[in-house]
Design a protein around this motif. Sequence first.
Motif, PDB file in Angstrom:
ATOM      1  N   VAL A  22       0.857  -1.175   0.000  1.00 53.26           N
ATOM      2  CA  VAL A  22       0.000   0.000   0.000  1.00 53.26           C
ATOM      3  C   VAL A  22       0.899   1.232   0.000  1.00 53.26           C
ATOM      4  O   VAL A  22       1.755   1.392   0.868  1.00 53.26           O
ATOM      5  N   HIS A  23       0.707   2.105  -0.980  1.00 54.68           N
ATOM      6  CA  HIS A  23       1.504   3.327  -1.107  1.00 54.68           C
ATOM      7  C   HIS A  23       0.601   4.505  -0.791  1.00 54.68           C
ATOM      8  O   HIS A  23      -0.439   4.680  -1.411  1.00 54.68           O
ATOM      9  N   ARG A  24       1.009   5.323   0.187  1.00 48.88           N
ATOM     10  CA  ARG A  24       0.160   6.420   0.624  1.00 48.88           C
ATOM     11  C   ARG A  24       0.891   7.748   0.781  1.00 48.88           C
ATOM     12  O   ARG A  24       0.493   8.555   1.585  1.00 48.88           O
ATOM     13  N   GLY A  25       1.954   7.995   0.049  1.00 47.97           N
ATOM     14  CA  GLY A  25       2.605   9.274   0.254  1.00 47.97           C
ATOM     15  C   GLY A  25       3.842   9.488  -0.576  1.00 47.97           C
ATOM     16  O   GLY A  25       3.761   9.572  -1.787  1.00 47.97           O
ATOM     17  N   ASP A  26       4.984   9.602   0.106  1.00 45.00           N
ATOM     18  CA  ASP A  26       6.256   9.901  -0.563  1.00 45.00           C
ATOM     19  C   ASP A  26       6.488   8.996  -1.763  1.00 45.00           C
ATOM     20  O   ASP A  26       6.070   7.847  -1.789  1.00 45.00           O
ATOM     21  N   LEU A  27       7.193   9.539  -2.735  1.00 43.79           N
ATOM     22  CA  LEU A  27       7.462   8.772  -3.946  1.00 43.79           C
ATOM     23  C   LEU A  27       8.346   7.567  -3.696  1.00 43.79           C
ATOM     24  O   LEU A  27       8.157   6.514  -4.279  1.00 43.79           O
ATOM     25  N   LYS A  28       9.337   7.706  -2.804  1.00 43.19           N
ATOM     26  CA  LYS A  28      10.253   6.597  -2.545  1.00 43.19           C
ATOM     27  C   LYS A  28       9.950   5.974  -1.201  1.00 43.19           C
ATOM     28  O   LYS A  28       9.859   6.658  -0.192  1.00 43.19           O
ATOM     29  N   ASN A  29       9.786   4.679  -1.203  1.00 43.91           N
ATOM     30  CA  ASN A  29       9.566   3.894   0.003  1.00 43.91           C
ATOM     31  C   ASN A  29      10.477   2.678  -0.057  1.00 43.91           C
ATOM     32  O   ASN A  29      10.729   2.151  -1.129  1.00 43.91           O
ATOM     33  N   SER A  30      10.955   2.243   1.090  1.00 41.99           N
ATOM     34  CA  SER A  30      11.803   1.054   1.140  1.00 41.99           C
ATOM     35  C   SER A  30      11.377   0.175   2.311  1.00 41.99           C
ATOM     36  O   SER A  30      11.021   0.670   3.369  1.00 41.99           O
ATOM     37  N   ILE A  31      11.438  -1.129   2.071  1.00 42.03           N
ATOM     38  CA  ILE A  31      11.231  -2.088   3.157  1.00 42.03           C
ATOM     39  C   ILE A  31      12.326  -3.154   3.044  1.00 42.03           C
ATOM     40  O   ILE A  31      12.893  -3.360   1.982  1.00 42.03           O
ATOM     41  N   ALA A  32      12.605  -3.792   4.147  1.00 39.72           N
ATOM     42  CA  ALA A  32      13.575  -4.893   4.165  1.00 39.72           C
ATOM     43  C   ALA A  32      12.883  -6.097   4.800  1.00 39.72           C
ATOM     44  O   ALA A  32      12.105  -5.966   5.717  1.00 39.72           O
ATOM     45  N   LEU A  33      13.204  -7.268   4.257  1.00 38.36           N
ATOM     46  CA  LEU A  33      12.614  -8.520   4.728  1.00 38.36           C
ATOM     47  C   LEU A  33      13.691  -9.485   5.173  1.00 38.36           C
ATOM     48  O   LEU A  33      14.795  -9.476   4.636  1.00 38.36           O
ATOM     49  N   GLN A  34      13.368 -10.326   6.144  1.00 33.94           N
ATOM     50  CA  GLN A  34      14.301 -11.350   6.613  1.00 33.94           C
ATOM     51  C   GLN A  34      13.528 -12.616   6.909  1.00 33.94           C
ATOM     52  O   GLN A  34      12.445 -12.577   7.482  1.00 33.94           O
ATOM     53  N   ALA A  35      14.080 -13.745   6.486  1.00 32.29           N
ATOM     54  CA  ALA A  35      13.441 -15.040   6.777  1.00 32.29           C
ATOM     55  C   ALA A  35      13.991 -15.586   8.064  1.00 32.29           C
ATOM     56  O   ALA A  35      15.082 -15.301   8.476  1.00 32.29           O
TER      57      ALA A  35
END
Length: 100
Positions: A87-100
């Motif tokens: 879900v994108h609700r604002g700033d143009l650039k978003n980042s997330i990091a995932l770990q198993a």
Amino acid sequence: KIRILPVNDRPLLSLERSILKVVEGSTLPLPTSLLSVTDPDSSMDKLIIVVTYNESRDGYLESSTRLGERVTSFRLSELESGMLQYVHRGDLKNSIALQA
């Protein structure tokens, strides 16, 4: 005498795509091929992926069963069954990091 102790190594998570293009203010279902996980020590249906970093409050993962609620962890099977979206609700650039 040699003694061998089994070790449960961390799962190996690899992204098939490191960038997803999302239209500002929209929701994008995550492709089921977004990432792959390998772990010879664990059953795949029990693997949990954790969101370890979310750069912005303007974008987040959510489950189709819990709309409007940020997902902080999910089972690999949820991704594989198409239940997750970004879900994108604002700033143009978003980042997330995932770990198993």
